[in-house]
Write a protein that holds these residues in place. Structure first.
Motif, PDB file in Angstrom:
ATOM      1  N   VAL A   7      -7.973  12.344  -0.946  1.00 19.72           N
ATOM      2  CA  VAL A   7      -8.740  11.299  -1.652  1.00 19.72           C
ATOM      3  C   VAL A   7      -7.871  10.047  -1.808  1.00 19.72           C
ATOM      4  N   LEU A   8      -6.596  10.246  -2.172  1.00 19.49           N
ATOM      5  CA  LEU A   8      -5.693   9.096  -2.324  1.00 19.49           C
ATOM      6  C   LEU A   8      -5.498   8.367  -0.994  1.00 19.49           C
ATOM      7  N   ARG A  54       0.839  -1.212   0.000  1.00 17.94           N
ATOM      8  CA  ARG A  54       0.000   0.000   0.000  1.00 17.94           C
ATOM      9  C   ARG A  54       0.870   1.258   0.000  1.00 17.94           C
ATOM     10  N   ARG A  56      -7.626   8.148   1.460  1.00 16.15           N
ATOM     11  CA  ARG A  56      -8.826   7.368   1.762  1.00 16.15           C
ATOM     12  C   ARG A  56      -8.914   6.115   0.890  1.00 16.15           C
ATOM     13  N   ASP A  57      -8.487   6.256  -0.383  1.00 14.70           N
ATOM     14  CA  ASP A  57      -8.596   5.113  -1.306  1.00 14.70           C
ATOM     15  C   ASP A  57      -7.532   4.050  -1.054  1.00 14.70           C
ATOM     16  N   PHE A  58      -6.313   4.494  -0.817  1.00 11.85           N
ATOM     17  CA  PHE A  58      -5.193   3.546  -0.748  1.00 11.85           C
ATOM     18  C   PHE A  58      -4.833   3.127   0.675  1.00 11.85           C
ATOM     19  N   SER A  75      -4.242  10.731   7.070  1.00 14.06           N
ATOM     20  CA  SER A  75      -5.441   9.895   6.968  1.00 14.06           C
ATOM     21  C   SER A  75      -6.211   9.842   8.274  1.00 14.06           C
TER      22      SER A  75
END
Length: 609
Positions: A81-82, A53, A84-86, A107
């Motif tokens: 956004v990245l 990750r 939260r996604d990754f 995060s």
């Protein structure tokens, strides 16, 4: 007297304990192996997941940081956004830091106040320098195990940022703890069931044994009329049948053997020396255990053999009659590796005015006594020789002075100088002997203290470098820079090193080099001192630490040696629980090693622990 065996001393209880312990050990070994493998697998999987990750996130962050933008607000939004996604990992936090150590995003919603501030994490600094750094640490507040990763974000131009990740690993260890509890409960249940089964099975074994025990007790009281009931044809049943046969035979043989047993028992009871008995022909009929040990043979092998053959005596001695065995003799069973001497004392068994019926031989191990006596003789001879040489020299020169040489000022000065040197040599010899005598008598005190051995060794070598300039001798040092601590008596170890280096200087040619090498080896420090002298022959290397031993006696006396320096060095090193030895090739120089127990070392303040 009640000889009933209690349950906790019975075979039944021992069988229960054995089976339960075997089961417990097997389960524990399996459980420990399983838990360790499981823990290792879970931790590795978790770390690999974090690394994957982190790599994906670093790649995406690099794309966002190198993208052309109109304002910085869109950059922070895209990075969030990245994250939260990754990085939707529970109990974890990922931070994105720019090249100026400013936190761009995190995060963890509860930790948003750090956005815009400079990061002080050490791993962030290393990541911005281009180095990935990961470690498993404990949270100082909660004590939870955390996986911490600092990863650089790199583009074609170089490092443009960093990612800092903190992820809790407590969930993994909670799972392992639950599995441990399940295994513990299973172990208790298995042991309980096994104990019940073993109790039932053990009774089938112990019942006939108890009967045989009762019968053996009656046999001990002289009653041979009873027999054991045979329950089956297995090993216990066969044992019962053999026991019944034994009962019948004992009944027949008991009367005839009892008298002989008592007679032999009275001779051999409490004997600590080897005892051998022969018949009237000189053939062995009895040998106790100590004699077997001393002669390295068994009674079965020696039985019926002639006594001289077992004692390895000469053929002439073997031809003598039994009445010639009167005086004690010394038997030499030494080998090349070990000295072994026995003293054999003979006693003839003979009825009054009757024939000789045998010989009793008593063996004593006198190896140590003879060794001490030999060392004493050698020591007296060596001391006498060492003192006689300077005394003879002094007597000759003093007689020459008395005969008129004192009138020649130059010659008299030379003679007096020689006399003074021989006197100093005798003083050194006597001092060394006194020192060894104190150590032998344990009347010697050591003052141990913690010493930085590197600094200690440098000081000694510095002192010898000034002395060795006259012979143009150089010193090559290989001493680590870190501080190494040992508990030693500085005066004694200084004397050890002085003796070794002094020998190296004495036997090295002009312009030679003496190498001093110190290293940490296991639980010890090992110091080696090498010279470029003539070396030591292989056959002499084991003897150089003996008192008064010299490889080249003439040269050693000419340069003032007493032959006791290395013997004293060995005693001091052994007193420090160390070892000392030599390695040498004749004609190529000599290296003397010795070790000291290692206390520890200190690294510099900048080293990472």
């Amino acid at each position: 007297m009640d000889n009933k065996v209690g349950f906790f001393k019975s075979i039944q209880f021992k069988l229960i304990i054995i089976y339960v312990l075997l089961l417990f050990i097997a389960i524990q070994i399996t459980g420990v192996y399983f838990i360790r493998q499981l823990e290792e697998q879970l931790v590795n999987n978790y770390q690999e997941m974090l690394d994957e990750r982190a790599n994906l996130l670093a790649y995406s962050i690099e794309q966002e940081l190198t993208k052309t933008r109109d304002d910085n607000s869109s950059l922070a939004r895209d990075i969030n956004v990245l994250l939260r996604d990754f990085f939707p990992v529970e109990n974890s936090e990922a931070q994105v830091v720019d090249i100026n150590k400013v936190v761009l995003a995190t995060s963890n919603a509860q930790n948003r106040h750090i956005v815009g501030q400079q990061s002080t994490e050490v791993r962030v600094k290393r990541a911005l320098l281009g180095s990935k750094d990961g470690a498993t640490l404990r949270d100082p507040e909660t004590g939870h195990r955390m996986r911490v990763i600092g990863m650089p974000v790199q583009s074609k131009e170089g490092t443009i940022g960093a990612i800092y990740i903190e992820a809790s690993m407590e969930e993994i260890y909670d799972q392992i703890k639950q599995i441990n509890n399940i295994l513990a409960k299973g172990t208790v249940i298995a042991i309980f069931i096994t104990a019940i089964l073993v109790i039932l099975i053990a009774r089938t074994i112990t019942t006939p044994i108890i009967e045989m025990k009762k019968l053996a007790k009656r046999m001990g009281e002289g009653d041979f009329s009873r027999q054991v009931q045979v329950y089956g044809r297995d090993e216990i049943g066969q044992l019962a049948m053999s026991f019944n046969d034994l009962t019948l035979k004992l009944k027949e043989a008991n009367a005839s053997t009892d008298r002989e047993k008592k007679k032999l028992s009275s001779v051999l009871t409490h004997m600590t020396d080897g005892v051998i008995a022969t018949d009237q022909h000189g053939n062995i009929i009895l040998m106790n255990q100590r004699a077997e040990q001393l002669l390295e043979t068994s009674s079965e092998e020696a039985y019926s053999k002639p006594l001289p053959e077992v004692l390895r005596l000469s053929e002439t001695f073997a031809a003598n009659e039994l009445d010639d065995y009167s005086e004690s003799i010394l038997l030499d069973f030494s080998t090349e590796e070990q000295e072994f001497l026995l003293q054999a004392s003979f006693s003839v068994i003979q009825k009054e005015n009757g024939p000789i019926t045998g010989i009793i031989t008593v063996l004593h191990d006198v190896t140590e006594r003879e060794k001490i006596e030999q060392e004493r003789r050698e020591f007296v001879a060596n001391v006498s020789h060492e003192l006689r040489t300077p005394l003879t020299t002094m007597k000759s020169y003093l007689e020459a002075l008395e005969d008129g040489a004192i009138e020649d000022i130059e010659l008299a000065s030379k003679f007096l100088n020689v006399t003074q040197n021989e006197t100093e040599r005798m003083i050194r010899l006597v001092n060394d002997l006194l020192q060894l005598s104190k150590m032998d008598s344990k009347d010697y005190r050591f003052t141990f203290e913690e010493v930085d051995f590197n600094h200690f060794l440098h000081n000694i070598v510095d002192r010898f470098e000034m002395i060795a300039t006259e012979k143009n001798i150089h010193f090559a040092r290989s001493i680590p820079k870190e501080q190494m601590l040992v508990h030693i008596d500085q005066d004694k170890i200084t004397q050890v090193i002085d003796n070794i280096i002094s020998n190296g200087i004495k036997y090295s040619p002009d312009g030679g080099t003496i190498a001093v090498h110190l290293l940490h080896q296991g639980n010890n420090l090992r110091l080696s001192i090498s010279d470029q002298g003539v070396g030591i022959p292989r056959e002499s290397q084991k003897k150089i630490f003996d008192r008064f031993y010299r490889v080249d006696k003439a040269r050693a006396r000419n340069i003032g040696g007493t032959g006791l320096g290395l013997a004293i060095a060995k005693e001091f090193v052994h007193a420090h629980r160390g070892e000392i030895w030599v390695e040498s090739e004749y004609g190529e120089g000599t290296t003397i090693y010795f070790t000291l127990p290692y206390s520890g070392f200190k690294r510099g303040e900048s080293d990472y622990v």
